[in-house]
Design an enzyme around this catalytic site. Structure first.
Site, PDB file in Angstrom:
ATOM      1  N   CYS A 252       0.605   3.351   3.130  1.00  0.00           N
ATOM      2  CA  CYS A 252       1.349   2.778   4.270  1.00  0.00           C
ATOM      3  C   CYS A 252       2.839   3.085   4.100  1.00  0.00           C
ATOM      4  O   CYS A 252       3.524   3.456   5.057  1.00  0.00           O
ATOM      5  CB  CYS A 252       1.139   1.270   4.344  1.00  0.00           C
TER       6      CYS A 252
ATOM      7  N   CYS B 246       0.844  -1.211   0.000  1.00  0.00           N
ATOM      8  CA  CYS B 246       0.000   0.000   0.000  1.00  0.00           C
ATOM      9  C   CYS B 246       0.873   1.252   0.000  1.00  0.00           C
ATOM     10  O   CYS B 246       1.698   1.462   0.890  1.00  0.00           O
ATOM     11  CB  CYS B 246      -0.918  -0.022   1.221  1.00  0.00           C
TER      12      CYS B 246
END
Ligand code: SF4
Length: 430
Positions: free
Chosen positions: A353, A350
Site C-alpha cells: 500500500c 502494508c
C-alpha cells in the site's frame, strides 16, 4: 570485467591481479575427494564474518570461493538453481578443491532445466545432490488450492513448501553454503548483500542461530561480467537463456523478459518488485518489510500482530474521500450511484500500500473532472472480516471499481499499480 579468452579470463578472476598463486593451481579432484582440502579449517568457528566480508569486499569470486572451501571443506555446498549460477561450479573447479553441489527440484521446473542439470553433471563429472519437497505437503496444497494458487494469493505458500522447507532440510546437513546472489539482481532486496555473512534465516548442522554461514562470491559481480565469463570459459548454459529468460526458476513463475527489462521482472511478475524473494534469501528483506508482507489468509511470510500498527495513515489527499465503515457499507448497497467510484482497501503498515501511495494520489488528481470519484477505506483490524466477506479482500491493497449502475464492485485483477495501468482499468469500466 571484459574477458577475451578462457586463459586470460581464468587468470584475471583468480586474484584480481592476473597472477595465479600456488594455492589456486587448477587441480580438480572431483566431489568425493577426501584429501587435506576436504577437512574443515576449524570446527570451533570464531570468525568475525562482518570483518571478513569487509576484508574480502574487493576479492575476486575465485578467491572468495577458495576461502570458503578452505574454511569449510566437505561441510559446504554450492546451491545451484540451473541458471547462470553454473558459474559457481566453474569457479569451484578452478580452485582445485573438492566441492559439493546441491539443488532443489521443486517439481515445477522447466524440462530445459532438468536437461541442463544432466549436462552440468556430465560436463563436470559430478552428481548434484537434489532435495525434493515433502510429498504430503505438496499434495495437501494442490488438493485444497489447485495447481496455480500462487497466482491468486501470492507465491509465498507454494515456495515455502516446494523450496524453503526442502532447503531447510538440505542446509541442516551443512555448516555453510554458497549462493549465486548478486547485488544487481534485485534492487529491492539484494542491493546490500555482503560476500559472506552469518545466515539469519536458516540453521546448519550444529543448530541454533549463527550455525550456518552464507557465502555470496558473486555479490559484486555484474550480470554482464558473468555472461562474459560463461562465454570465455565455454561453460554450458540452460537453453532457456536463448529464449529470452535471464533469471530462471519454476516454469509457472518465470517468463522471458524484454530488452531493457530488469531480469527479476521475469519472476513472479504479478507481485510487487520489492518482495521478489522466494524465501530462500528472506534475510535480504528488512525485518519491518517482512512483517508487512502478508496476506489476509496468513499465508504471508510473517503475520502482523494486530491490524493497528503505529504507521501513519496513507493516501492523504484532498482528491480522495476517506470512507468509514457505514459509508462503504452504504456505497456497496447502492444499485444506482451518481458517479462511479474507485476505492482502495488498505492498511497503513502494508508495504505494498505504501508503495502505491504516490501513483494512487496522482490517479485521483487525474480522475478529478472525469466523473470518477476516488476513495480509500482502511480495511485492517476490526474491519478485516467485513472486508473479506463483503468487499472481496484477500490481500492488501485491494482496489475496487464501483460502477454507476451495478451494486457489485469489480476488483482490479493486476499487481501493476502504476498510474497508467490503473487508468486503463478505470477507462475500461467507467
Ligand atoms: Fe511454487 Fe512458483 Fe515458488 Fe516454484 S516459484 S515454488 S511454482 S510459487
Amino acid at each position: 570485467m571484459a574477458l577475451s579468452s578462457s586463459s586470460s579470463a581464468a587468470a584475471a578472476l583468480l586474484n584480481g591481479s592476473g597472477s595465479i598463486s600456488s594455492s589456486f593451481a587448477v587441480c580438480y579432484y572431483g566431489p568425493h575427494h577426501k584429501g587435506v582440502e576436504g577437512r574443515i579449517e576449524s570446527t570451533n568457528d570464531h570468525e568475525d564474518y562482518e570483518k571478513l566480508a569487509r576484508g574480502m569486499e574487493s576479492a575476486s569470486p575465485l578467491e572468495i570461493m577458495d576461502k570458503a572451501f578452505q574454511k569449510f571443506g566437505n561441510d559446504i555446498a554450492i546451491a545451484f538453481s540451473g541458471a547462470e549460477d553454473v558459474v559457481l561450479i566453474e569457479y569451484a573447479k578452478l580452485t582445485g578443491r573438492p566441492f559439493r553441489v546441491f539443488s532443489l527440484d521443486t517439481g515445477r521446473l522447466n524440462p530445459e532445466t532438468h536437461q541442463f542439470f544432466d549436462t552440468v553433471e556430465k560436463h563436470y563429472g559430478i552428481r548434484i545432490e537434489y532435495t525434493f519437497p515433502n510429498a504430503v505437503e505438496v499434495q495437501a496444497l494442490v488438493r485444497t488450492k489447485g495447481l496455480f494458487s500462487f497466482y491468486e494469493d501470492g507465491h509465498q505458500e507454494c515456495c515455502r513448501i516446494r523450496k524453503v522447507r526442502p532447503l531447510k532440510r538440505a542446509l541442516k546437513g551443512l555448516r555453510a553454503w554458497i549462493t549465486g546472489q548478486r547485488k544487481d539482481q534485485s534492487p529491492g532486496t539484494r542491493a546490500e548483500i555482503p560476500v559472506v555473512q552469518i545466515d539469519t534465516s536458516f540453521e546448519g548442522i550444529d543448530g541454533g542461530k549463527g550455525s550456518l554461514v552464507k557465502w555470496n562470491p558473486l555479490a559484486n559481480v555484474k550480470g554482464q561480467d558473468i555472461w562474459n565469463f560463461l562465454r570465455a570459459m565455454n561453460i554450458p548454459i540452460n537453453s532457456l537463456h536463448s529464449q529470452g529468460y535471464i533469471s530462471i526458476g519454476c516454469e509457472p513463475c518465470t517468463r522471458p523478459v524484454l530488452p531493457g527489462q530488469h531480469e527479476r521482472e521475469g519472476r513472479w511478475w504479478w507481485e510487487d518488485a520489492k518482495a521478489k524473494e522466494c524465501g530462500l534469501h528472506n534475510g535480504n528483506i528488512k525485518q519491518e518489510e517482512l512483517s508487512q508482507h502478508i496476506n489476509i489468509n496468513g499465508n504471508g511470510v510473517a503475520q502482523h500482530t494486530n491490524g493497528s500498527a503505529p504507521a501513519s495513515d496513507l493516501f492523504n489527499s484532498q482528491k480522495l474521500v476517506s470512507f468509514r465503515r457505514t459509508g462503504i457499507e452504504n456505497l456497496a448497497r447502492l444499485q444506482n450511484r451518481e458517479d462511479p467510484w474507485l476505492i482502495v482497501l488498505y492498511a497503513p503498515w502494508c508495504h505494498f500500500c505504501q508503495a502505491m501511495e504516490g501513483s494512487y494520489i496522482e490517479l485521483a488528481e487525474q480522475l478529478e473532472g472525469m466523473g470518477v470519484k476516488v476513495g480509500k477505506f482502511r480495511a485492517d483490524g476490526d474491519h478485516k472480516e467485513f472486508a473479506k466477506q463483503k468487499l472481496q479482500l484477500v490481500s492488501f491493497p485491494t482496489i475496487l471499481f464501483f460502477p454507476k449502475h451495478s451494486a457489485k464492485p469489480v476488483k482490479y485483477p493486476s499487481e501493476k499499480r502504476d498510474v497508467d495501468s490503473l487508468m486503463a482499468f478505470v477507462n475500461a469500466l467507467r
